[in-house]
Design an enzyme around this catalytic site. Sequence first.
Site, PDB file in Angstrom:
ATOM      1  N   SER A 406     -39.322  66.047 -58.673  1.00 24.93           N
ATOM      2  CA  SER A 406     -40.095  64.837 -58.386  1.00 24.93           C
ATOM      3  C   SER A 406     -41.224  65.120 -57.407  1.00 24.93           C
ATOM      4  O   SER A 406     -42.241  64.435 -57.422  1.00 24.93           O
ATOM      5  CB  SER A 406     -39.196  63.771 -57.756  1.00 24.93           C
ATOM      6  OG  SER A 406     -38.079  63.516 -58.542  1.00 24.93           O
ATOM      7  N   HIS A 427     -42.204  66.362 -65.624  1.00 23.55           N
ATOM      8  CA  HIS A 427     -41.589  65.337 -64.776  1.00 23.55           C
ATOM      9  C   HIS A 427     -41.359  64.061 -65.578  1.00 23.55           C
ATOM     10  O   HIS A 427     -42.286  63.316 -65.859  1.00 23.55           O
ATOM     11  CB  HIS A 427     -42.498  65.066 -63.558  1.00 23.55           C
ATOM     12  CG  HIS A 427     -41.950  64.051 -62.623  1.00 23.55           C
ATOM     13  ND1 HIS A 427     -42.750  63.198 -61.892  1.00 23.55           N
ATOM     14  CD2 HIS A 427     -40.673  63.750 -62.281  1.00 23.55           C
ATOM     15  CE1 HIS A 427     -41.987  62.413 -61.156  1.00 23.55           C
ATOM     16  NE2 HIS A 427     -40.733  62.722 -61.378  1.00 23.55           N
ATOM     17  N   GLU A 439     -45.152  63.267 -66.664  1.00 24.57           N
ATOM     18  CA  GLU A 439     -46.185  63.985 -65.921  1.00 24.57           C
ATOM     19  C   GLU A 439     -46.000  65.469 -66.220  1.00 24.57           C
ATOM     20  O   GLU A 439     -44.920  66.021 -65.995  1.00 24.57           O
ATOM     21  CB  GLU A 439     -46.032  63.763 -64.406  1.00 24.57           C
ATOM     22  CG  GLU A 439     -46.649  62.483 -63.911  1.00 24.57           C
ATOM     23  CD  GLU A 439     -46.556  62.335 -62.388  1.00 24.57           C
ATOM     24  OE1 GLU A 439     -47.428  61.705 -61.799  1.00 24.57           O
ATOM     25  OE2 GLU A 439     -45.593  62.852 -61.776  1.00 24.57           O
ATOM     26  N   ASN A 477     -45.517  59.658 -57.712  1.00 28.25           N
ATOM     27  CA  ASN A 477     -44.734  59.553 -56.478  1.00 28.25           C
ATOM     28  C   ASN A 477     -45.607  59.726 -55.231  1.00 28.25           C
ATOM     29  O   ASN A 477     -45.303  59.180 -54.181  1.00 28.25           O
ATOM     30  CB  ASN A 477     -43.604  60.591 -56.475  1.00 28.25           C
ATOM     31  CG  ASN A 477     -42.454  60.158 -57.373  1.00 28.25           C
ATOM     32  OD1 ASN A 477     -42.347  58.990 -57.729  1.00 28.25           O
ATOM     33  ND2 ASN A 477     -41.609  61.102 -57.753  1.00 28.25           N
TER      34      ASN A 477
HETATM   35  P1  NAI Z   1     -28.270  64.181 -60.324  1.00 29.53           P
HETATM   36  O1  NAI Z   1     -27.650  64.437 -59.026  1.00 29.53           O
HETATM   37  O2  NAI Z   1     -27.905  62.972 -61.093  1.00 29.53           O
HETATM   38  O3  NAI Z   1     -28.053  65.407 -61.289  1.00 29.53           O
HETATM   39  C1  NAI Z   1     -28.189  66.734 -60.904  1.00 29.53           C
HETATM   40  C2  NAI Z   1     -27.191  67.541 -61.680  1.00 29.53           C
HETATM   41  O4  NAI Z   1     -27.456  68.904 -61.468  1.00 29.53           O
HETATM   42  C3  NAI Z   1     -25.752  67.321 -61.235  1.00 29.53           C
HETATM   43  O5  NAI Z   1     -24.991  66.939 -62.359  1.00 29.53           O
HETATM   44  C4  NAI Z   1     -25.299  68.653 -60.665  1.00 29.53           C
HETATM   45  O6  NAI Z   1     -23.967  68.939 -60.927  1.00 29.53           O
HETATM   46  C5  NAI Z   1     -26.228  69.598 -61.373  1.00 29.53           C
HETATM   47  N1  NAI Z   1     -26.466  70.828 -60.630  1.00 29.53           N
HETATM   48  C6  NAI Z   1     -26.714  70.975 -59.320  1.00 29.53           C
HETATM   49  N2  NAI Z   1     -26.905  72.259 -59.009  1.00 29.53           N
HETATM   50  C7  NAI Z   1     -26.781  72.944 -60.163  1.00 29.53           C
HETATM   51  C8  NAI Z   1     -26.877  74.321 -60.498  1.00 29.53           C
HETATM   52  N3  NAI Z   1     -27.119  75.222 -59.585  1.00 29.53           N
HETATM   53  N4  NAI Z   1     -26.690  74.665 -61.776  1.00 29.53           N
HETATM   54  C9  NAI Z   1     -26.416  73.766 -62.727  1.00 29.53           C
HETATM   55  N5  NAI Z   1     -26.316  72.453 -62.461  1.00 29.53           N
HETATM   56  C10 NAI Z   1     -26.499  72.058 -61.195  1.00 29.53           C
HETATM   57  O7  NAI Z   1     -29.841  64.228 -60.056  1.00 29.53           O
HETATM   58  P2  NAI Z   1     -31.008  63.625 -60.931  1.00 29.53           P
HETATM   59  O8  NAI Z   1     -31.321  62.286 -60.457  1.00 29.53           O
HETATM   60  O9  NAI Z   1     -30.715  63.852 -62.359  1.00 29.53           O
HETATM   61  O10 NAI Z   1     -32.236  64.547 -60.485  1.00 29.53           O
HETATM   62  C11 NAI Z   1     -32.427  65.836 -60.998  1.00 29.53           C
HETATM   63  C12 NAI Z   1     -33.844  66.253 -60.741  1.00 29.53           C
HETATM   64  O11 NAI Z   1     -34.707  65.331 -61.395  1.00 29.53           O
HETATM   65  C13 NAI Z   1     -34.260  66.268 -59.295  1.00 29.53           C
HETATM   66  O12 NAI Z   1     -35.179  67.304 -59.088  1.00 29.53           O
HETATM   67  C14 NAI Z   1     -34.945  64.930 -59.124  1.00 29.53           C
HETATM   68  O13 NAI Z   1     -35.887  64.919 -58.087  1.00 29.53           O
HETATM   69  C15 NAI Z   1     -35.623  64.796 -60.460  1.00 29.53           C
HETATM   70  N6  NAI Z   1     -35.943  63.438 -60.869  1.00 29.53           N
HETATM   71  C16 NAI Z   1     -35.078  62.395 -60.650  1.00 29.53           C
HETATM   72  C17 NAI Z   1     -35.407  61.128 -61.050  1.00 29.53           C
HETATM   73  C18 NAI Z   1     -34.464  59.991 -60.860  1.00 29.53           C
HETATM   74  O14 NAI Z   1     -34.892  58.843 -60.945  1.00 29.53           O
HETATM   75  N7  NAI Z   1     -33.191  60.224 -60.612  1.00 29.53           N
HETATM   76  C19 NAI Z   1     -36.691  60.843 -61.697  1.00 29.53           C
HETATM   77  C20 NAI Z   1     -37.500  62.009 -61.951  1.00 29.53           C
HETATM   78  C21 NAI Z   1     -37.135  63.245 -61.512  1.00 29.53           C
END
Ligand code: NAI
Length: 680
Positions: A406, A427, A439, A477
Site C-alpha cells: 500500500s 496495488h 494502481e 493513499n
Molecule cells: P492480511 O494480514 O489479511 O494478510 C496477509 C497474509 O500474509 C496473512 O494471511 C499471512 O499469514 C500471510 N503472510 C505473512 N507473512 C508471510 C510470508 N512470509 N509468507 C507467506 N505468507 C505470509 O493483510 P492484507 O490486508 O491482505 O494486506 C496484504 C498486503 O496488501 C499488505 O502489503 C497491505 O498493505 C496491502 N493492501 C491491503 C489492503 C487492505 O485494504 N487490506 C488494500 C491494498 C493493499
Amino acid sequence: MTIITTERAGDVLVVISNNPPVNALGHAVRDGLAKAIDAAAADPAIKAVVIRCEGRTFFAGADITEFGKPMKDPQLPELLERIEALDKPVVAAIHGTALGGGLETALACHYRVAVPSAKLGLPEVKLGILPGAGGTQRLPRVVGAEAALEMIVGGAPIGAKKAAEVGLVDRLAAEDNLAAEAIAFAREVADKRPLPRTSERKAAAEPGMFEAFRAKNAKKMKGFEAPEACIEAIQAAVDLPFREGLEVERRLIAKLIVSDQSKAQRHIFFAERAAAKVDGLPTDTPLIPVKSVGVIGAGTMGGGIAMNFLSIGVPVTILEAEQAALDRGVGVIAKNYANNVKSGRMTEAQVEKAMALLKPTLSYDDLAQADLVIEAVFENMDVKKEVFARLDKAAKPGAILATNTSYLDVDEIASVTARPEYVLGMHFFSPANVMKLLEVVRGAKTSDSVLATAMALAKQIRKIAVVAGVCHGFIGNRMLKPRQDQAGQLILEGAKPSDVDRVFLDFGFPMGPFQLADLAGLDIGWHRDPTRRETVREALCAEGRLGQKSGGGFYDYDEKRQRTPSPVAERIIAEFAAAKGIPQRQISDEEIRERCLYTMVNEGAKILEEGKAQRASDIDVVWVYGYGWPVYRGGPMLWADQIGLKTVVDGLKRQADRLGPDFSLSPLLVAKAEKGETFN
Ligand code: NAI
Ligand code: 3HC
C-alpha cells in the site's frame, strides 16, 4: 475514406457506416445517413432500406467529443424523424453494441434485426445526460415504461435475446450472416403497410409505477441530477403525445448537457480510457504471456487477488507461511464464490471451474512455473524483502514479480532481487475481487514489457489501471493522508466525528472518514497496550472501542449496525484534546471541506509536479474508482478545476495556520491558480 456508402441488393438499399472505432454518430455519419435516406425516398425502384455498420459495432452513440460545441446539421433528432417518416421500411441490422444515439437510431427504424451477441442500451445517464434523440419517448412505446425505466435510468444494456423477448428486436439473425438476413427480412416486409412507426404507439404504464421506482432506487440515485430527469422524460412519454414528449426531452437534455455533473461524468469516461495509455511506451511493446499466476499471502487481499485470475480461467497457486492460514484463506475464497452464486452473479459450474484452478501450497517450489507472482503479505519492509529474496530464487527467469504494497518503496523491494526490471507494484483495492481500480506502480528499473503486460492484464481482469510512480502511498493513499490528518485534527479542535462525516456524505462520498475507520476496525496496527494513548484511536481501543465489530468506535452501533453519535467516544476525544491543551471552538462545514478536501487537491498537484502521476485525469480515476469520490464531481482535480483553483488556494491560505507543520502549498497549484489555468 467515405464514411457512409450505399449498395443495392435488388430493390433493397443497404446503407453502410464505416466510422471506426465505434461508429459514433458524428457529423459525417449523420450527413451521409440523411443523404442516403433522401436517395431512398427519391428512387421508386427501392422498396426497403437496411442500415448496418462495418467494424466492431453498430453505432455506439452520439460522438461525445462533439458535446459542448455547436452541433452541425443535420442534428440527430431531425435525422431520426426523417428515417421514421420514410414511406418505405427501414431495417436496422445490429451487431456489437447499439448504444445511446445508436439505439435511438434503431428505434426510429421500422424494424430491428440483431445477432444474439449484440447489446442494446441507453447509457446516457452515465454521462450525466438523458437520451436526447427521442430515446426517452420511443423506448417506452416499444418495451413499456417499466422496462424503459430500468434501461434508461439504470443505463445498463440488455442482450439481443432479451431484447427480442421484450419486443425491441424483431428478429435474431445468425452471428455470421447478419447482412444477408437483414436484407432478406427487408424483402419480407417491403410491402407491409402500415409501417410500424414507434412514435405512433402508446407507452404502457402501471399506476404508481414511477413513485415505486423512485423509492426503490433512491439510494442509487442520490446526488445525481440525470436519473430524475430521465424519469420525468419517461413519464412524459406516458402522459403526453409524442411531439410534446419530445419537447420535454429536449428541454431536459439542454439543461443537463451544460451541467457540471455531466461534464464531470464525461471527463471520467475519457479519463478512464486515457489512463490505459502510458506516455512514452511504444504501442508495439512486446507483452509477456501470463498463463499462470502465483499469489503469496492468502489474507484479505491475496484471496481477492487470486479470484480475479481464477474467474477468467487463469490457474493460481496461492502460498502461505502456515497451513492454518492457507486453509482459512482458501475457505474465504470458496465462501466469496458461494456468495456470487447466491446473488446470481455466477453459476455453480463457473465456480467449480474457478476453484479447480486454485492450487494452495506452502512451498516456493510450486511457484517455479508461474509467469507472474503477486505478493500480498504483511505491510512490513523486512517481511517483504525476505519474501522477494526467496521468490527471486524460486521463480523462473522472465517471471514478473509484483507487490501489492500500500505504501512501501517498490524500488527497495526490487533491490533484493537479481531482476529489478521484472519487479513492479500491482496495488489492488479491497475487496480486490470487486473494486475496479488497480494502481500499477512503475519502479525505477521496471521494463517497458513488464509495465505493458501489467496494463494489459488489468484489462483482462476488468480493472481500470492507473500508472503511478514510486512514492509513499503512490497516488491514492498519498492523497488520503492529508485528508485523514485533517479529519483527525478537526475532532480535537471541536468538530464531532459526525460533523466531519456529514460533510463527506453531503459531498457525495458513500461514507465519511470516521464511519470508514469504524468499519475497517480501529485496531488495525494497534500495539495492544491499553496504557499507551498517544492518539485518539489508541485511546478508543484502550477502552475496548474497536469499531463496528465491538459495537462501538467513533460511533455507537446497535445490533443492526446502525450508527448513532457516541457520548462515550466524544468524552474520550474531549479528554484527549484537554490533555494536549487543544482549545475547543465551533467549526464550520466550510472549514471541514477546505481542510479535508483542498489539502487533497494540493497533494494531487504535488504528485503531478513530481511526475508520480502521468496526468491529472489519472488522479481523478484513482479517486472515483478506488475511494468512492462521487463520479458526478469528476475526481478531485476536475472538481478543483470546476470550483476554481484560486478558490482552492485562497481556502488553503485561509486555513494555513491550522494545517500543521507538514503542510506546504504546491507551487504548481499556486502557479496554475495565478494564471487562471486548470488541471484538465
Ligand atoms: P492480511 O494480514 O489479511 O494478510 C496477509 C497474509 O500474509 C496473512 O494471511 C499471512 O499469514 C500471510 N503472510 C505473512 N507473512 C508471510 C510470508 N512470509 N509468507 C507467506 N505468507 C505470509 O493483510 P492484507 O490486508 O491482505 O494486506 C496484504 C498486503 O496488501 C499488505 O502489503 C497491505 O498493505 C496491502 N493492501 C491491503 C489492503 C487492505 O485494504 N487490506 C488494500 C491494498 C493493499
Ligand atoms: N463518442 C466518441 N468517442 C467514443 C465514443 C463515443 N460515443 N464511444 C467510444 N469512443 C472512443 C473511446 O474514447 C475510445 O477512444 P480511444 O481509443 O481514443 O481511447 C475508442 O472510441 C474505443 O472505445 P473503448 O476503448 O471504450 O472500446 P471498447 O470496445 O472497450 O468499448 C463501447 C466500446 C462499449 C462502445 C464503449 O466505447 C462505450 O461504452 N462507449 C460509449 C457509449 C455511450 O455512452 N453512448 C452514448 C453516447 S451519448 C448519446 O448517444 C447521446 C444521444 O442520446 C443524443
